[in-house]
Design an enzyme around this catalytic site. Structure first.
Site, short mmCIF file in Angstrom:
data_model
loop_
_atom_site.label_atom_id
_atom_site.label_comp_id
_atom_site.label_asym_id
_atom_site.label_seq_id
_atom_site.Cartn_x
_atom_site.Cartn_y
_atom_site.Cartn_z
N GLY A 1 41.20 24.92 124.37
CA GLY A 1 40.12 25.63 125.22
C GLY A 1 39.94 26.89 125.13
O GLY A 1 40.93 27.50 124.47
N GLU B 1 43.97 33.32 118.80
CA GLU B 1 43.09 32.85 118.18
C GLU B 1 41.67 34.03 118.32
O GLU B 1 40.55 33.75 117.51
CB GLU B 1 41.88 31.54 118.92
CG GLU B 1 40.97 30.57 118.27
CD GLU B 1 40.25 29.56 119.08
OE1 GLU B 1 41.34 29.26 120.08
OE2 GLU B 1 39.29 29.06 118.09
N ASP C 1 43.18 21.14 128.16
CA ASP C 1 42.31 22.79 128.48
C ASP C 1 43.16 23.11 129.06
O ASP C 1 43.37 23.03 130.37
CB ASP C 1 41.17 21.63 128.59
CG ASP C 1 40.03 22.78 128.40
OD1 ASP C 1 40.30 24.35 128.63
OD2 ASP C 1 38.75 22.51 128.70
N HIS D 1 47.13 25.82 119.49
CA HIS D 1 45.99 27.14 119.25
C HIS D 1 46.63 28.58 119.76
O HIS D 1 46.98 28.34 120.55
CB HIS D 1 44.32 26.59 119.89
CG HIS D 1 43.25 25.72 119.72
ND1 HIS D 1 44.04 24.48 119.36
CD2 HIS D 1 42.61 26.14 118.91
CE1 HIS D 1 43.00 23.86 119.39
NE2 HIS D 1 42.20 24.70 118.29
N ASP E 1 37.48 21.91 112.02
CA ASP E 1 37.54 22.29 114.12
C ASP E 1 36.48 21.13 114.97
O ASP E 1 37.38 20.49 115.23
CB ASP E 1 37.24 23.91 114.20
CG ASP E 1 38.10 24.66 115.59
OD1 ASP E 1 38.36 23.59 116.25
OD2 ASP E 1 37.78 25.26 115.25
N ASN F 1 34.64 15.99 120.62
CA ASN F 1 33.65 16.57 120.62
C ASN F 1 33.00 17.20 120.46
O ASN F 1 31.71 17.23 120.19
CB ASN F 1 33.40 16.45 122.48
CG ASN F 1 33.38 15.72 123.00
OD1 ASN F 1 33.08 14.08 123.25
ND2 ASN F 1 34.58 14.72 123.95
N PRO G 1 41.00 14.12 127.63
CA PRO G 1 40.78 13.22 128.42
C PRO G 1 40.20 13.92 129.96
O PRO G 1 40.80 14.79 130.01
CB PRO G 1 42.05 12.56 128.80
CG PRO G 1 43.45 13.71 127.98
CD PRO G 1 42.75 14.55 126.83
N HIS H 1 38.16 18.21 117.25
CA HIS H 1 38.46 18.24 118.03
C HIS H 1 37.15 17.02 118.64
O HIS H 1 35.76 17.47 117.47
CB HIS H 1 37.21 18.91 119.17
CG HIS H 1 38.44 20.60 119.07
ND1 HIS H 1 39.95 20.01 120.21
CD2 HIS H 1 38.98 21.56 118.19
CE1 HIS H 1 40.41 21.48 119.39
NE2 HIS H 1 39.87 22.18 118.91
C1 ZJS Z 1 34.46 28.33 120.32
C2 ZJS Z 1 34.89 27.90 118.70
C3 ZJS Z 1 35.09 28.99 118.58
C4 ZJS Z 1 35.21 26.83 118.57
C5 ZJS Z 1 36.32 26.98 118.04
N1 ZJS Z 1 37.93 27.26 119.20
C6 ZJS Z 1 38.04 26.32 119.42
N2 ZJS Z 1 39.44 26.81 120.28
C7 ZJS Z 1 39.59 25.97 121.46
N3 ZJS Z 1 39.19 25.24 121.93
C8 ZJS Z 1 38.25 23.97 121.17
C9 ZJS Z 1 37.97 25.04 120.25
N4 ZJS Z 1 37.00 24.45 119.65
C10 ZJS Z 1 37.16 22.78 120.62
N5 ZJS Z 1 37.64 23.49 121.70
C11 ZJS Z 1 38.17 22.03 122.84
O1 ZJS Z 1 38.06 21.32 122.48
C12 ZJS Z 1 37.21 20.68 123.27
C13 ZJS Z 1 35.80 19.46 122.57
O2 ZJS Z 1 36.18 18.55 122.48
P1 ZJS Z 1 36.62 17.46 123.09
O3 ZJS Z 1 36.58 17.33 124.28
O4 ZJS Z 1 38.37 17.64 124.06
O5 ZJS Z 1 36.99 16.53 122.52
C14 ZJS Z 1 36.65 22.27 123.69
O6 ZJS Z 1 35.55 21.71 125.65
C15 ZJS Z 1 37.34 22.97 123.77
O7 ZJS Z 1 38.29 22.73 125.21
ZN ZN Z 2 40.75 23.84 117.69
#
Ligand code: ZJS
Ligand code: ZN
Length: 348
Positions: free
Chosen positions: A175, A205, A142, A202, A287, A22, A102, A20
């Site tokens: 998300g 999870e 998300d 996902h 991740d 961010n 986005p 991901h």
């Molecule tokens: C909380 C945790 C253990 C995280 C790892 N598992 C995850 N599970 C589901 N969605 C995720 C996870 N890690 C990141 N994301 C998604 O990726 C986003 C951040 O990257 P971006 O803004 O899409 O660029 C988060 O807001 C979330 O929507």
């Molecule tokens: Zn993930």
């Protein structure tokens, strides 16, 4: 300093399929962002989970809220995406599928369209600067934002699938897994699949998503993110495992993320073991390398030391991942060739 063993994992050519944007921002880039926005009063400890630390899933998702405050303009996204790509390349990743949700931010004039365009611009600039990595993009949905936003995002992803010269390859569903239900998102996901976007979802999870996972597996997805609670010993079911096996769906495994997010109690209890032993397609991923303070070399090394994998087995693991990418056949062949060329130098 790197030991000889560390060096093997760094030199090992790797494929990263679950990152991901961010969540992948390094501490160096984070420093720059924090300095740029002092009024937010954000400290570094709020954006990363360090060695030995554990957080609840809920606390982990709070971290993303903080990072999103720091990354909220085209300028930020361009900088962050370029840095993340360069860092993966420096870690020996030769092929990367980056994913991101986005966002629109009224204050900075950011739209979802510009968000995607900016990530694509970062990918283009890295290519022009001859960074040694092939990067593709997966548009993320998300689940917290519900079916309407999901459908909007699919439409946007479909436009870019047609206009991005093969860079946009798929759609992710991510998300907070405790929010919302997959059944409400099925029609958006079906639409995505029908228009040619690959699906990386996902799945399971957290526990108690059996019904949702059954539904989503009928699509079926092209890859599964985590899949922690699919198998019966972790509260899943034989029917879920059967579906995954019959359709041979690769599973993206993120060891450190699952241990620090406490969905898995320890490295040696990770479900990688269950699937790997069955010879099921598994791919090691980071991740959120920034949030969880890791990199892909480290994840390979952890898997090897925890489960006793030989260097030959580690090599196979990284090479087989080429087959699970969403890249077109000629790109896969190019990667196979690269792996074959490097094998003699790296694997003694
Ligand atoms: C909380 C945790 C253990 C995280 C790892 N598992 C995850 N599970 C589901 N969605 C995720 C996870 N890690 C990141 N994301 C998604 O990726 C986003 C951040 O990257 P971006 O803004 O899409 O660029 C988060 O807001 C979330 O929507
Ligand atoms: Zn993930």
């Amino acid at each position: 300093m790197d030991t000889e063993a560390d060096l093997f994992y760094r030199l090992l050519p790797k494929v990263e399929l679950h990152a991901h944007l961010n969540g992948s921002v390094s501490s160096e880039t984070m420093e720059t962002l924090i300095k740029r926005k002092p009024h937010l009063n954000i400290e570094h400890s709020m954006t990363a989970i360090r060695r030995g630390q554990r957080r609840s899933l809920d606390e982990c998702f709070q971290v993303f809220k903080v990072i999103h405050q720091l990354v909220d303009s085209e300028e930020d996204i361009l900088m962050v995406a370029k840095a993340v790509i360069q860092e993966f390349a420096a870690d020996g990743v030769k092929y990367l599928e980056l994913r991101s949700t986005p966002r629109e931010v009224t204050e900075t004039g950011l739209t979802k369209q510009r968000y995607i365009e900016t990530v694509l611009e970062a990918i283009r600039q890295c290519k022009q600067e001859e960074v040694d990595i092939d990067v593709r993009f997966i548009v993320a949905v998300d689940r917290r934002h519900g079916p309407l936003v999901a459908m909007e995002t699919v439409k946007l992803a479909e436009d870019f699938l047609l206009s991005s010269d093969g860079v946009v390859v798929g759609l992710d569903l991510s998300g907070d897994p405790t929010v919302g239900h997959g059944k409400d998102l099925l029609s958006a996901l079906e639409k995505a699949k029908n228009c040619g976007l690959k699906l990386a979802l996902h799945l399971s999870e957290v526990p108690s998503q059996r019904e949702e996972s059954e539904l989503l597996l009928n699509l079926p997805p092209d890859r599964i993110g985590h899949g922690t609670f699919l198998h019966p010993e972790f509260g899943g079911s034989d029917s879920l495992v059967d579906k995954v096996c019959k359709q041979n769906i690769p599973i993206e495994m993120c060891l450190t993320s699952n241990v620090k997010g406490q969905t898995v109690p320890s490295y040696d209890k990770h479900h990688f073991q269950y699937w790997y032993k069955r010879g099921h397609p598994c791919v090691l991923c980071t991740d959120d390398k920034g949030v969880f303070c890791t990199d892909l070399s480290q994840e390979y090394q952890l898997a090897a030391s925890t489960f006793g994998l030989t260097q030959e087995a580690v090599w196979m693991l990284s090479q087989q991942a080429i087959g699970y990418t969403f890249a077109p056949e000629p790109i896969k062949q190019r990667l196979e060739k690269k792996w074959a060329e490097l094998k003699q130098q790296i694997l003694q």
